[in-house]
Design an enzyme around this catalytic site. Structure first.
Site, PDB file in Angstrom:
ATOM      1  N   THR A  20       0.827  -1.206   0.000  1.00  0.00           N
ATOM      2  CA  THR A  20       0.000   0.000   0.000  1.00  0.00           C
ATOM      3  C   THR A  20       0.858   1.252   0.000  1.00  0.00           C
ATOM      4  O   THR A  20       0.652   2.167  -0.803  1.00  0.00           O
ATOM      5  CB  THR A  20      -0.940  -0.022   1.228  1.00  0.00           C
ATOM      6  OG1 THR A  20      -1.845  -1.121   1.078  1.00  0.00           O
ATOM      7  CG2 THR A  20      -1.720   1.273   1.353  1.00  0.00           C
ATOM      8  N   ASN A  50      -5.155  -9.021  -8.385  1.00  0.00           N
ATOM      9  CA  ASN A  50      -5.284  -9.766  -7.145  1.00  0.00           C
ATOM     10  C   ASN A  50      -6.586 -10.537  -7.027  1.00  0.00           C
ATOM     11  O   ASN A  50      -6.675 -11.479  -6.267  1.00  0.00           O
ATOM     12  CB  ASN A  50      -5.119  -8.832  -5.938  1.00  0.00           C
ATOM     13  CG  ASN A  50      -5.939  -7.570  -6.050  1.00  0.00           C
ATOM     14  OD1 ASN A  50      -5.877  -6.878  -7.077  1.00  0.00           O
ATOM     15  ND2 ASN A  50      -6.694  -7.257  -5.034  1.00  0.00           N
ATOM     16  N   GLN A  66       1.135  -9.036  -6.657  1.00  0.00           N
ATOM     17  CA  GLN A  66       0.633 -10.398  -6.855  1.00  0.00           C
ATOM     18  C   GLN A  66       1.517 -11.203  -7.806  1.00  0.00           C
ATOM     19  O   GLN A  66       1.561 -12.425  -7.723  1.00  0.00           O
ATOM     20  CB  GLN A  66      -0.805 -10.354  -7.398  1.00  0.00           C
ATOM     21  CG  GLN A  66      -1.820  -9.829  -6.402  1.00  0.00           C
ATOM     22  CD  GLN A  66      -2.122 -10.801  -5.269  1.00  0.00           C
ATOM     23  OE1 GLN A  66      -1.906 -12.000  -5.377  1.00  0.00           O
ATOM     24  NE2 GLN A  66      -2.592 -10.269  -4.148  1.00  0.00           N
ATOM     25  N   SER A  85       5.231  -6.560  -2.042  1.00  0.00           N
ATOM     26  CA  SER A  85       4.841  -6.695  -0.637  1.00  0.00           C
ATOM     27  C   SER A  85       5.280  -8.067  -0.143  1.00  0.00           C
ATOM     28  O   SER A  85       4.974  -9.089  -0.763  1.00  0.00           O
ATOM     29  CB  SER A  85       3.320  -6.541  -0.517  1.00  0.00           C
ATOM     30  OG  SER A  85       2.931  -6.680   0.826  1.00  0.00           O
ATOM     31  N   HIS A 113       4.502 -10.017   2.400  1.00  0.00           N
ATOM     32  CA  HIS A 113       3.608 -11.046   2.960  1.00  0.00           C
ATOM     33  C   HIS A 113       2.837 -11.794   1.888  1.00  0.00           C
ATOM     34  O   HIS A 113       2.108 -12.735   2.194  1.00  0.00           O
ATOM     35  CB  HIS A 113       2.652 -10.446   3.997  1.00  0.00           C
ATOM     36  CG  HIS A 113       1.555  -9.602   3.423  1.00  0.00           C
ATOM     37  ND1 HIS A 113       0.284 -10.075   3.216  1.00  0.00           N
ATOM     38  CD2 HIS A 113       1.548  -8.329   3.001  1.00  0.00           C
ATOM     39  CE1 HIS A 113      -0.468  -9.104   2.718  1.00  0.00           C
ATOM     40  NE2 HIS A 113       0.282  -8.024   2.576  1.00  0.00           N
ATOM     41  N   THR A 122      12.855   4.562  11.482  1.00  0.00           N
ATOM     42  CA  THR A 122      13.769   3.474  11.823  1.00  0.00           C
ATOM     43  C   THR A 122      13.396   2.235  11.019  1.00  0.00           C
ATOM     44  O   THR A 122      12.238   1.838  10.990  1.00  0.00           O
ATOM     45  CB  THR A 122      13.704   3.190  13.334  1.00  0.00           C
ATOM     46  OG1 THR A 122      14.011   4.391  14.028  1.00  0.00           O
ATOM     47  CG2 THR A 122      14.694   2.106  13.727  1.00  0.00           C
ATOM     48  N   CYS A 158      -9.578  -7.058   1.394  1.00  0.00           N
ATOM     49  CA  CYS A 158      -9.976  -5.840   2.075  1.00  0.00           C
ATOM     50  C   CYS A 158     -11.377  -5.399   1.686  1.00  0.00           C
ATOM     51  O   CYS A 158     -11.940  -4.540   2.329  1.00  0.00           O
ATOM     52  CB  CYS A 158      -8.973  -4.730   1.856  1.00  0.00           C
ATOM     53  SG  CYS A 158      -8.590  -4.457   0.160  1.00  0.00           S
TER      54      CYS A 158
HETATM   55  C1  LIG Z   1      -2.228  -5.994  -6.153  1.00  0.00           C
HETATM   56  C2  LIG Z   1      -2.030  -5.516  -4.756  1.00  0.00           C
HETATM   57  N1  LIG Z   1      -1.504  -4.297  -4.538  1.00  0.00           N
HETATM   58  C3  LIG Z   1      -1.298  -3.821  -3.298  1.00  0.00           C
HETATM   59  C4  LIG Z   1      -1.624  -4.558  -2.194  1.00  0.00           C
HETATM   60  C5  LIG Z   1      -1.388  -3.960  -0.838  1.00  0.00           C
HETATM   61  O1  LIG Z   1      -0.329  -4.584  -0.177  1.00  0.00           O
HETATM   62  P1  LIG Z   1      -0.219  -4.490   1.418  1.00  0.00           P
HETATM   63  O2  LIG Z   1      -1.359  -5.226   1.971  1.00  0.00           O
HETATM   64  O3  LIG Z   1       1.102  -5.113   1.713  1.00  0.00           O
HETATM   65  O4  LIG Z   1      -0.268  -3.049   1.778  1.00  0.00           O
HETATM   66  C6  LIG Z   1      -2.192  -5.843  -2.368  1.00  0.00           C
HETATM   67  C7  LIG Z   1      -2.594  -6.711  -1.236  1.00  0.00           C
HETATM   68  O5  LIG Z   1      -3.319  -6.368  -0.338  1.00  0.00           O
HETATM   69  C8  LIG Z   1      -2.389  -6.324  -3.676  1.00  0.00           C
HETATM   70  O6  LIG Z   1      -2.936  -7.533  -3.893  1.00  0.00           O
HETATM   71  C1  LIG Z   2      10.819  11.773  19.365  1.00  0.00           C
HETATM   72  C2  LIG Z   2      10.794  10.846  18.194  1.00  0.00           C
HETATM   73  N1  LIG Z   2       9.806  10.964  17.286  1.00  0.00           N
HETATM   74  C3  LIG Z   2       9.721  10.135  16.229  1.00  0.00           C
HETATM   75  C4  LIG Z   2      10.639   9.137  16.024  1.00  0.00           C
HETATM   76  C5  LIG Z   2      10.483   8.275  14.818  1.00  0.00           C
HETATM   77  O1  LIG Z   2      10.097   6.964  15.141  1.00  0.00           O
HETATM   78  P1  LIG Z   2      10.369   5.763  14.144  1.00  0.00           P
HETATM   79  O2  LIG Z   2      11.824   5.587  14.057  1.00  0.00           O
HETATM   80  O3  LIG Z   2       9.656   4.619  14.757  1.00  0.00           O
HETATM   81  O4  LIG Z   2       9.793   6.139  12.817  1.00  0.00           O
HETATM   82  C6  LIG Z   2      11.701   8.985  16.953  1.00  0.00           C
HETATM   83  C7  LIG Z   2      12.744   7.955  16.809  1.00  0.00           C
HETATM   84  O5  LIG Z   2      13.399   7.789  15.812  1.00  0.00           O
HETATM   85  C8  LIG Z   2      11.770   9.861  18.064  1.00  0.00           C
HETATM   86  O6  LIG Z   2      12.744   9.751  18.954  1.00  0.00           O
END
Ligand SMILES: Cc1ncc(COP(=O)(O)O)c(C=O)c1O
Ligand SMILES: Cc1ncc(COP(=O)(O)O)c(C=O)c1O
Lengths: 125, 393, 393, 125
Positions: free
Chosen positions: B72, B151, B179, B199, B201, B237, B325
């Site tokens: 997505t 899909n 897909q 993707s 999964h 991260t 979905c």
């Molecule tokens: C063709 C297609 N595009 C995008 C997605 C979205 O992927 P995700 O669920 O990893 O966000 C899916 C599956 O849900 C899909 O089948």
């Molecule tokens: C205060 C603060 N906000 C946002 C983030 C971003 O989080 P993430 O790394 O999970 O995207 C962090 C850490 O990197 C952070 O310390």
């Protein structure tokens, strides 16, 4: 998604079918929306003595159809008209929110069948 | 009762070796790849190894690979990012009417921002016509986005030909290969692809990790803003364990792709032939040949998909009535409608998508269980007798 | 050599019980929560349990919790989403000059889109003044975003007072609680918070999962477009294992918060006292009391942070010279500059952030190792003798 | 991040310090940018007989400083002027890209010291 009672009524629905020469027929929904219910009734002395359904639709649609037939049988016309979609859902211990509006049409179908019966009686068919 | 999972297009079980590869990064290798100390270096190396693996899988170079939170996000970034970065060149986008919602809804959001979007039609098999694409191109077209394989019905698009058209007109070409990946050979150069979404999964990897390939030189604005991760293109991260899992999943499915595809195709054909033989008033949707090897998609007339699904589930068989979905919603599939199916038929669809763990016994079981369920539901259906009589007459 | 991890603000090791909780969802419980069959239901229930746990943790209700791919996405969605959905009411946003880049860079992007942003200053301890916030509010202010606690110097903001100001003016209030969570009690009602960001990997959970709390009734546009997951607010197949891990991490850190915080504070105070006693020309940055219990942040005059970090790493000690994501860059920390430190000092910072596994022995070891390293680097520094003479004179 | 050679020169740098009464002094960088290098040289018969450095900066800055002193000692002025930042980086088997521009100033510092020496000689100091 569905509670046990809904599943029970979906898997073991009562009163499936169509009454031959019914006193009233009600059909609601439309295949575009994914749900059609057709209820046929037999009336004796202002009382529903037989109620059957046929439903094209999801599990909720089938369960509510089955439930309304059970609830309606034996009731007077007036009592039956007091049944609502909400009371059907309640009798099933609730439906998922998304199904409340769309698949919960059974009372409408029953009322349509009663209306059909009343029209026919009035016209003396 | 053994349960049979036939919804691999929705998500796949993780391969045990994927988990094995991930475990160190869920345990002692917890470093933040952006830091400078040794622990971080090992995390960083693991991410970079996965990046190389993904690059090689699609014929790209590692610097062209960005890790995202899933298909997505990849689709969103592709459409939104290209639109923002190239709006000076034009505001017309071409896509199709059968894309995943991640593409369609992003396109719709861009329409609200003043972009104009052409949604190409498909034929009865779900295929886009190259001529339609050519006809839709305008001087201000900046992006073409067409999925590799659908899909829901599994139809495979002529990506190479479509990519060639994009290339001839010097228009950026994105394909959602979520897909297709793992089943069809992907090669961004051969296929003229400038951006490609994956993707994890969907190919026996973890949920919540995806890839966006961006060809070097193609301008794409950042969707997320923040830290400098992913060469400044995707902050946050890194999901190290997830990325490692994705890399391993790709390594595994690359290994014996032809063999796997052949086996799936065999099972699928057994399933399709069996269903068509045992049940009447049924149709197969999607292209008869140009379809994903694991995809079987049926319409059973006179009955509705969800009640079919729930009945199958009670027998331990997991399927889908369309995309995962949309099965929470009551709308019939936009893909089936685009293929020209009337609403009432579109409601009666069943998608069974096969995967690695499925066996011939599974198919036999489905072929035993499915016909009486369909019959039961038809016996309840007010549409059945009327119509059956007509068509049987 | 035992290695000592002192960079918990960058990321934390996962608690073994978090992994344990996740494992089923990386194995047999692989269902896609949006599907209708039993397998999916178990995944769905697991996600909903985590949602309840998060809600309870911050005093919200489950429907107000959205799972995202991390703190960065949560911050982006908060700022961008509120701005888009409320632009009809005004185009002014207030934030601070010491936010994480996920907030600052989103604010900068909104400025390009025609929003105007006020960046509140901070005092020498890194604290925002309530009076400054009041003075910055305009008739067209639609959003105030102020972090709960800073990721570099650990300073805690007077969130309740700031939230009250926002409430008095009926302005939406977002707080980035990524660093605060697990250490400070969070209560969105008490603190007048309308949106709140969390990230799992900062509290012994997995990387790549976050939370955005959105108070019921607050309008926030979707950042990602697509499927109907997360009540239509955040599409994409849910990272089930990650979400479960987040839920478990929250359960664990909720358990004995006071005890944990007390222990960390004790270790931190040992560390700070030791460093200040053993090394001269050093200063502690951030607020002396209103700071995160695990945060120690120093400036060692005359030397540069990276060479200090690398020297420590060679001794098996992992620290940071600021935020993890800026340590790849050569810019001095925007937080230190905002606090009024001159550039040359800002380059010499060392952040040591403590966590669950750290012990008094770890602190002793650091106090042994650090002074000679600082001395070695100072002996190489062309600034040392000159300045030391001056200040020693 | 850094290769072994860089790490070796960072941890065990040669020629740290300042030559007393140097023939030339070169200082480049500025503390705002996070790097300052100060190189002092001793010249005899147009040849660098001693080269020392002091550096405030990252590991790359320290390693390059140390490397240039090793490379420069024994070279003629002309040979020393031919040394470039690039050749220092190459002698260290490369630096991370982000460090190439910013922390790789050692040759500049050396050249500045030589220039200082040449100015002084020209002025007959
Ligand atoms: C063709 C297609 N595009 C995008 C997605 C979205 O992927 P995700 O669920 O990893 O966000 C899916 C599956 O849900 C899909 O089948
Ligand atoms: C205060 C603060 N906000 C946002 C983030 C971003 O989080 P993430 O790394 O999970 O995207 C962090 C850490 O990197 C952070 O310390």
């Amino acid at each position: 998604m569905y509670n046990e009672k809904v599943m029970e009524f979906f898997m073991n629905p009562k009163n499936i079918g169509e009454i031959e020469n019914p006193d009233g027929v009600g059909e609601v929904g439309n295949p575009r929306c994914g749900d059609i219910m057709r209820i046929t009734i037999k009336v004796e002395d202002d009382r529903l003595v037989d109620v059957k359904f046929k439903t094209f639709g999801c599990a909720a649609a089938i369960a509510t159809s089955s439930m309304i037939t059970e609830m309606a049988v034996g009731k007077t016309i007036k009592e039956a008209l007091a049944l609502t979609n909400r009371s059907v859902a309640d009798a099933l211990d609730g439906l998922p929110p998304i199904k409340m509006h769309c698949s919960n049409l059974a009372a409408d179908a029953l009322h349509a069948a009663i209306k059909d019966y009343q029209e026919k009686s009035r016209l003396g068919v | 009762m053994k349960s049979i999972y036939l919804d691999h297009a929705a998500t796949t079980p993780m391969h045990p070796r994927v988990l094995e590869a991930m475990l160190p990064y869920l345990q002692e290798q917890y470093g933040n790849p952006s830091s400078v100390y040794s622990l971080a270096r090992e995390a960083k190396n693991a991410v970079e190894d996965a990046r190389k693996r993904v690059a090689q899988f699609i014929g790209a170079s590692p610097q062209e690979i960005i890790f995202t939170s899933g298909g997505t996000e990849s689709d969103n970034m592709a459409l939104w990012g290209v639109a923002q970065a190239n709006r000076g060149r034009g505001k017309h986008i071409i896509t199709t009417s059968i894309e995943h919602h991640a593409v369609l809804d992003t396109a719709a959001a861009l329409e609200k921002e003043g972009f104009s979007v052409t949604y190409l039609p498909v034929d009865g098999y779900g295929q886009v016509q190259v001529a339609d694409l050519k006809a839709a191109i305008r001087d201000d077209t900046i992006l073409i986005s067409i999925m590799y394989a659908n899909n829901e019905v599994g139809t495979i698009q002529p990506i190479k030909e479509l990519g060639q058209v994009a290339r001839d007109h010097n228009i950026i070409f994105h394909t959602d290969a979520v897909q297709a990946a793992g089943y069809l050979p992907l090669d961004v150069d051969r296929d003229g692809v400038d951006l490609l979404s994956l993707s994890a999964h969907k190919l026996y990897g973890p949920k919540g990790v995806g890839v966006l390939y961006i060809r070097r030189g193609v301008k794409v604005a950042n969707l997320l803003k923040g830290g400098g991760q992913e060469r400044g293109r995707r902050p946050g991260t890194e999901n190290v364990a997830g990325i490692v899992g994705l890399g391993e999943a790709i390594r595994l499915c690359q290994g014996k792709m032809e063999e796997r595809v052949e086996r799936l195709r065999h099972l699928r054909d057994l399933l399709i032939a069996g269903v068509l033989a045992k049940i009447d008033h049924v149709r197969l949707n999607g292209h008869p040949e140009k379809r994903l090897p694991g995809n079987a998609h049926f319409i059973f007339e006179f009955i509705e998909g969800e009640s079919l699904l729930i009945s199958l589930d009670l027998e331990g068989i997991a399927g889908s009535s369309g995309s995962a979905c949309t099965s929470g919603s009551l709308e019939p599939s936009h893909v089936l409608l685009a293929m020209g199916l009337p609403h009432e038929l579109a409601h009666g669809s069943l998608r069974l998508t096969l995967g690695e763990e499925n066996t011939e016994e599974d198919i036999e079981r489905v072929l035993q269980v499915l016909p009486p369920i369909v019959q039961r539901l038809r016996d309840m259906s007010p549409l059945y007798k009327q119509r059956a009589k007509v068509s049987g007459a």
